[in-house]
Write a protein that holds these residues in place. Structure first.
Motif, PDB file in Angstrom:
ATOM      1  N   UNK A  32       3.323  33.165 -17.710  1.00 17.56           N
ATOM      2  CA  UNK A  32       3.843  34.828 -17.454  1.00 17.56           C
ATOM      3  C   UNK A  32       5.317  34.407 -18.204  1.00 17.56           C
ATOM      4  N   UNK A  55      -1.743  34.119 -18.444  1.00 17.79           N
ATOM      5  CA  UNK A  55      -2.309  34.720 -16.601  1.00 17.79           C
ATOM      6  C   UNK A  55      -2.081  36.512 -15.761  1.00 17.79           C
ATOM      7  N   UNK A  56      -2.389  36.691 -14.945  1.00 17.97           N
ATOM      8  CA  UNK A  56      -2.697  37.484 -14.918  1.00 17.97           C
ATOM      9  C   UNK A  56      -1.582  37.780 -13.983  1.00 17.97           C
ATOM     10  N   UNK A  57      -1.591  36.599 -12.765  1.00 28.44           N
ATOM     11  CA  UNK A  57      -0.106  37.161 -12.053  1.00 28.44           C
ATOM     12  C   UNK A  57       0.421  35.212 -11.889  1.00 28.44           C
ATOM     13  N   UNK A  58       1.944  34.832 -11.563  1.00 25.77           N
ATOM     14  CA  UNK A  58       2.633  33.323 -11.447  1.00 25.77           C
ATOM     15  C   UNK A  58       2.281  32.484 -10.872  1.00 25.77           C
ATOM     16  N   UNK A  59       1.389  33.478  -9.435  1.00 26.43           N
ATOM     17  CA  UNK A  59       0.738  32.395  -8.698  1.00 26.43           C
ATOM     18  C   UNK A  59      -1.073  31.290  -8.953  1.00 26.43           C
ATOM     19  N   UNK A  63      -1.879  27.961  -9.945  1.00 25.86           N
ATOM     20  CA  UNK A  63      -3.367  27.450  -9.085  1.00 25.86           C
ATOM     21  C   UNK A  63      -4.422  26.599 -10.631  1.00 25.86           C
ATOM     22  N   UNK A  83      11.451  36.723  -9.922  1.00 23.77           N
ATOM     23  CA  UNK A  83       9.764  37.419  -9.253  1.00 23.77           C
ATOM     24  C   UNK A  83       9.475  36.015  -9.991  1.00 23.77           C
ATOM     25  N   UNK A  86       9.478  32.928  -7.641  1.00 25.36           N
ATOM     26  CA  UNK A  86       8.508  32.318  -5.817  1.00 25.36           C
ATOM     27  C   UNK A  86       7.317  33.339  -6.015  1.00 25.36           C
ATOM     28  N   UNK A  87       6.857  33.795  -7.012  1.00 25.82           N
ATOM     29  CA  UNK A  87       5.643  33.941  -6.697  1.00 25.82           C
ATOM     30  C   UNK A  87       4.823  32.909  -6.857  1.00 25.82           C
ATOM     31  N   UNK A  89       5.532  29.832  -5.411  1.00 23.62           N
ATOM     32  CA  UNK A  89       5.641  28.377  -5.035  1.00 23.62           C
ATOM     33  C   UNK A  89       4.584  28.182  -4.343  1.00 23.62           C
ATOM     34  N   UNK A  90       3.720  28.871  -3.654  1.00 16.56           N
ATOM     35  CA  UNK A  90       3.065  28.560  -2.485  1.00 16.56           C
ATOM     36  C   UNK A  90       1.778  27.760  -3.717  1.00 16.56           C
ATOM     37  N   UNK A 464      -8.085  37.156  -3.723  1.00 16.80           N
ATOM     38  CA  UNK A 464      -7.125  36.922  -3.483  1.00 16.80           C
ATOM     39  C   UNK A 464      -6.780  36.940  -5.148  1.00 16.80           C
ATOM     40  N   UNK A 465      -7.039  35.989  -6.237  1.00 22.43           N
ATOM     41  CA  UNK A 465      -6.787  36.038  -7.479  1.00 22.43           C
ATOM     42  C   UNK A 465      -7.559  36.220  -8.692  1.00 22.43           C
TER      43      UNK A 465
ATOM     44  N   UNK B  56      -5.637  42.049   0.193  1.00 20.99           N
ATOM     45  CA  UNK B  56      -6.322  41.020  -0.158  1.00 20.99           C
ATOM     46  C   UNK B  56      -5.761  39.262  -0.620  1.00 20.99           C
ATOM     47  N   UNK B  57      -4.357  39.707  -0.545  1.00 20.30           N
ATOM     48  CA  UNK B  57      -3.435  38.671  -0.219  1.00 20.30           C
ATOM     49  C   UNK B  57      -2.287  38.917   0.258  1.00 20.30           C
ATOM     50  N   UNK B  86       4.259  31.715   2.160  1.00 21.41           N
ATOM     51  CA  UNK B  86       5.184  31.192   1.000  1.00 21.41           C
ATOM     52  C   UNK B  86       4.679  32.236   0.409  1.00 21.41           C
ATOM     53  N   UNK B  90       7.434  36.054  -2.406  1.00 23.99           N
ATOM     54  CA  UNK B  90       8.149  37.014  -3.575  1.00 23.99           C
ATOM     55  C   UNK B  90       8.872  38.507  -2.752  1.00 23.99           C
ATOM     56  N   UNK B 427      15.520  44.300  -9.090  1.00 26.79           N
ATOM     57  CA  UNK B 427      14.821  42.937  -8.275  1.00 26.79           C
ATOM     58  C   UNK B 427      13.285  42.690  -9.594  1.00 26.79           C
ATOM     59  N   UNK B 429      10.056  42.834  -9.533  1.00 23.73           N
ATOM     60  CA  UNK B 429       9.293  41.491  -9.890  1.00 23.73           C
ATOM     61  C   UNK B 429       7.766  42.469 -10.146  1.00 23.73           C
ATOM     62  N   UNK B 463      -2.364  44.784 -13.622  1.00 23.67           N
ATOM     63  CA  UNK B 463      -3.187  43.175 -13.541  1.00 23.67           C
ATOM     64  C   UNK B 463      -2.901  42.219 -12.169  1.00 23.67           C
ATOM     65  N   UNK B 464      -1.159  42.230 -11.785  1.00 26.41           N
ATOM     66  CA  UNK B 464      -0.427  41.142 -11.372  1.00 26.41           C
ATOM     67  C   UNK B 464      -1.252  41.224  -9.653  1.00 26.41           C
ATOM     68  N   UNK B 467      -6.511  43.731  -6.949  1.00 20.97           N
ATOM     69  CA  UNK B 467      -7.203  43.947  -5.808  1.00 20.97           C
ATOM     70  C   UNK B 467      -6.975  44.699  -4.732  1.00 20.97           C
TER      71      UNK B 467
END
Ligand SMILES: Cc1ncc(C[n+]2csc(CCOP(=O)(O)OP(=O)(O)O)c2C)c(N)n1
Ligand SMILES: Cc1ncc(C[n+]2csc(CCOP(=O)(O)OP(=O)(O)O)c2C)c(N)n1
Lengths: 574, 574
Positions: A32, A55-59, A63, A83, A86-87, A89-90, A464-465, B56-57, B86, B90, B427, B429, B463-464, B467
């Motif tokens: 992103x 991607x739509x977000x960093x997590x 993945x 931002x 850290x998003x 990191x999981x 979740x995603x 959702x998450x 984790x 963020x 911040x 995010x 989008x991020x 959900x």
């Protein structure tokens, strides 16, 4: 290379992407944008073999890079300071735990602001706890990732002569160790000129330990192999060596097993494969076979509560257990640490003398898979789904499975040859599987294998995603998605609170309209089907269609889980 | 309280929720279940005034708790070991940076497995870097959060007598400091009995520094206030004191300003409010007014690159700047640290003698807002949107704005009285605003104020965390959502790469069908409208409708941003 032939100079950003492009079959970079990485991203356009996958977000990007790495060895994502990093990191913690080679490149604050004595108060960066103190620790985030990576390099413009080796080090370590690595690139450095050695090539082959010692350990193990009939157990950390391992096993007719986390390491189609061992979670009959051996050679060992359910271990069945781990060897309870297990195995194969092997024992074979007749017009159940998936699988498929109920049936599936199995069955972060499917699907495109990709996931995990579903059609990949709609978190219902609202999710999602809502309005790129019976599911799976297939399995009972999961929770009643 | 009257005993899990329920207007707990927190979640049903809000998450849960805290002071989320905590980190980092009182309760591994000398290999927990070593550091994740919280407590079953004070400490510190705090609850402890002191009440009032010193500082500041005409600047860290501050300002007719990050601290409807100051990013005419003063009293100071764009500071305009910070006071460049700024301010108000104030200066007023005539049938632009939003706003609204283009127009808006402004303008995010809107909307329900909630966000940001849109209808809240569809990351386009694919997103999302796809199939709970002209937008906004309003603003030019953002990027041309 776009390195200047006279000066050996190249722009730092361009060099990063050139090096990435030298990884085998590597053509996709996830991530992103953000103002701390934009100058770096610009350079990707200097390297035509690379594609930017936004991607739509960093997590999700993390993945996805993990899913890509599971198929092609190395994946990469680029995020922005704080931002973004850290998003993700999981996802990195998961990649470390499960062993995926993910390169996480982070665009950070400029070296100027890092060095500044009149601190500016940089956005995205955590402020000092004392508000009177304007100084910020620009390395707060970098310090946090130490437990999650095998290598981490911070580029520094006062040390431009080290940049090449730092970049190479991250790529090589990640590729070699199959674990995440970090590269921190200050925003003002992407456009800097660096001098590189144009003759230096990336080196993916170096072993991480002493060859002589490996030779000796290999020969000790071999002497035992010759003296006692030894079964081989293929476990998680040998995923990276599985082709060589299977060749060795087949050529010499070894009896073999895999573990829960090692599923897919061993080719299950050979005569002497006896299933998955994990104590009471083992496949039916496997432990009885194991009992008949005196010795086990356990490769790529990963000890934990999944593989070693209720503290079970192979040594409860077999007198002599030898272990070749990822980074150690254990013989006669003597531990040799910091030993590269792959090197030991390679030496073992070289030294191996098949004429010295004992004659194969007559093994009472494990019970063969006993699939009951299905009422195909009935609602899909976990049991019928199992059979349908078993029938659907073909050699070379990529199977992605979420940490959902069905995961616990997978050890019982007989995998056709050369399945790549993508999951987080130990780290178990739900939401992983959908973006990982994007990554895996791009990987099979990038390596031109065009293998089929099957995703199996629960409704709760998917939520979740879910936005990353839209990236599947955006980037024209065509996995088959099985969405298990069982009205919430079934696995949690078995653990506690079967009827509690905390195990519910927003009901009534229109799963089969999601891809349309996400931009594939006229279903040009996807076909979306809702089924409830096994018959309808089979029909949907078998339908000839060149589009992404999204199949919602409705009508699953929310308390129906595979036997292995009930057992895990101490709730199995037969 | 469900404390046993004879023994003073209560179940630990129940006690946690009882204590939370004693926070003013606190009725919603956010989060996601997991096997490490399920036993704790069970106890929420013992406290009828609390509702479980399943997200959702976990990142979304963190953002939602933050949005809740912005309105009601304290928010809380519950996540599971590793994978959950984790995922949310963020959001916690953002809450720390922006000052939101978020309690993050994490269900962790049991104290038994933590103490075990034969380590089991616990799932969700990062393994040892050396695969031969089965021991895991169960505190890996807990150690990481130190920079992001003002308090962190780990419960321990060998110290059950400390549990009450630990729980109370987390709640009190978070409430007092408006910053995140962590409570780590081992999974096996939720059902344990603890003895509590039933007479002890939560104490939200304690100041964090010496009263005598505060009195003295207040009187020094007051002497200056009497001697020189002093303008007041209200900044971010005084959001928590804004009612008292505005009362003080109004009663005494002080001239006043706010800062970029302090927007909404000062009531903008008083005669002597002169806009937002932030160097070249200031509202029109504000710096000219500031120039006419000799002294400034700056309250809740937050120095950084937004408020102090290009190193600007109020001292460039005014000889004498006094600061009452969150945790310090500065007078004549003399710094007093670890001083509770709120206490100093409270003392100042007590000691204040209005008869000693100088006569008000005649101030040349700043230019009044000059809104050009709109062609209402034309496509919406940033300028027309600004006017539409200005007209729409009413006293007491909650305005949530994403780190998207429109955020940079907000300083120019004249906020009606008592607006709560929810944003992460430092911040930053993206994805924050949508789940924060869920939190804010539940907060206005929980405090029975039923204030209107308006969300303004970009398509890329949405989008991020999209959900979580489904949770809005799930939990029956009714914000108005303005979705700015400008085909991607416009603010990034201004920074770099206006036409680069990395600034694009999946096009063609059917924004107005999302809520339907997420379960509100027949639009019972939401109305979804796509507009392109200002006229249509106004009509949609004014429409009487008791449902959630989701308005997609289509046809925005992807390079159209408010002047302030172009300026920030050094790209303003008028
Ligand atoms: C990020 C994260 N949050 C929470 C959990 C806890 N968790 C494990 S499985 C699960 C439910 C999965 O539900 P679903 O995907 O619907 O699959 P099902 O069990 O219904 O088959 C949850 C919430 C987790 N593993 N990871
Ligand atoms: C988590 C996170 N990732 C990336 C960024 C970098 N970033 C800042 S603004 C922005 C684009 C926002 O786009 P959109 O919401 O569409 O608003 P617009 O600028 O188009 O108005 C991005 C990607 C960020 N701030 N936070």
């Amino acid at each position: 290379m776009t390195v200047d032939k006279e000066t050996n100079q190249v722009k730092l950003g361009t060099f990063i992407f050139e090096r990435l492009s030298q990884i085998k079959d590597f053509h996709s970079v996830f991530g992103v944008p953000g103002d701390f990485n934009l100058p770096l991203l610009e350079h990707i356009y200097n390297v035509p073999s690379l594609n930017w996958i936004g991607n739509c977000n960093e997590l999700n990007a993390g993945y996805a890079a993990d899913g890509y790495a599971r198929v092609n060895g190395v994946g990469a994502l680029i995020t922005t300071f704080g931002v973004g990093e850290l998003s993700a990191i999981n996802a990195i913690s998961g990649a470390f735990t499960e062993g995926a080679g993910v390169i996480h490149i982070v665009g950070t604050s400029s070296t100027i602001s890092k060095r500044s004595t009149t601190p500016l108060g940089v956005h995205h960066l955590i402020p000092n706890k004392n508000t009177w103190d304007r100084s910020q620790d620009h390395f707060t985030y970098e310090k946090m990732v130490e437990p999650f990576c095998c290598v981490s390099e911070t580029l520094d413009d006062t040390k431009l002569d080290q940049v090449q080796s730092q970049i190479d080090n991250v790529i090589e370590q990640v590729a070699k160790q199959s674990r995440p690595g970090y590269l921190f690139v200050p925003v003002n450095m992407a456009n800097m000129d660096i001098s590189v050695d144009p003759k230096k090539r990336l080196n993916f082959k170096t072993y991480r330990s002493d060859k002589q010692q490996a030779k000796e350990l290999a020969s000790v193990i071999l002497e035992r192999l010759y003296a006692t009939e030894t079964a081989i157990v293929g476990d998680q950390w040998f995923k990276t060596r599985r082709h060589k391992l299977n060749k060795f096993i087949k050529e010499n007719g070894f009896h073999c097993f895999s573990t829960f986390l090692g599923k897919s390491v061993i080719d299950e189609n050979q005569e002497h494969f006896h299933g998955v061992i994990a104590g009471e979670l083992s496949t039916e009959g496997s432990l009885q076979v194991l009992n008949q051996f005196d010795a086990v050679l356990h490769l790529g060992v990963n000890h934990n509560e999944m593989n070693n359910f209720r503290n079970w271990s192979p040594s409860q069945h077999v007198k002599n257990v030898m272990e070749i781990g990822k980074d150690y060897v254990r013989i006669d309870n003597q531990l040799y640490t910091y030993v590269d297990g792959e090197l030991v195995f390679d030496e073992l194969v070289i030294q191996f003398d098949s004429t010295r092997l004992l004659k194969k024992k007559e093994i009472i074979p494990r019970l063969s898979q006993n699939l009951p007749e299905l009422d195909k017009s009935a609602n899909v159940s976990q049991k019928s789904l199992f059979q349908t998936v078993q029938t659907y699988l073909r050699p070379n498929d990529v199977v992605v499975c979420e940490m959902c109920s069905f995961l616990f049936a997978i050890p019982d599936l007989k995998f056709p040859q050369n399945i790549t199995f993508v999951t987080q069955n130990f780290y178990g972060s739900i939401g992983y599987a959908l973006p990982a499917t994007l990554g895996a699907s791009l990987a099979v495109k990038d390596d031109n294998s065009n293998r089929r990709v099957l995703l199996i996931e629960g409704d709760g995990s998917s939520q979740m995603t879910i936005q990353e579903l839209s990236s599947l059609t955006r980037y024209n990949v065509k996995p088959t998605v099985l969405l298990l709609n069982n009205e919430g978190y079934s696995v949690e219902r078995i653990v506690l609170g079967p009827e509690r609202p905390y195990n519910d999710i927003q009901p009534n999602w229109q799963w089969t309209s999601l891809l349309k809502a996400f931009g594939d309005t006229d279903e040009k790129k996807s076909v979306n089907i809702r089924v409830d019976s096994t018959l309808a599911l089979e029909k949907a799976l078998n339908r000839e269609d060149d589009r992404l297939k999204f199949i919602e399995i409705a009508g699953l009972n929310k308390l129906d889980v595979p036997w292995r999961f009930a057992y895990l929770c101490g709730k199995h009643d037969n």
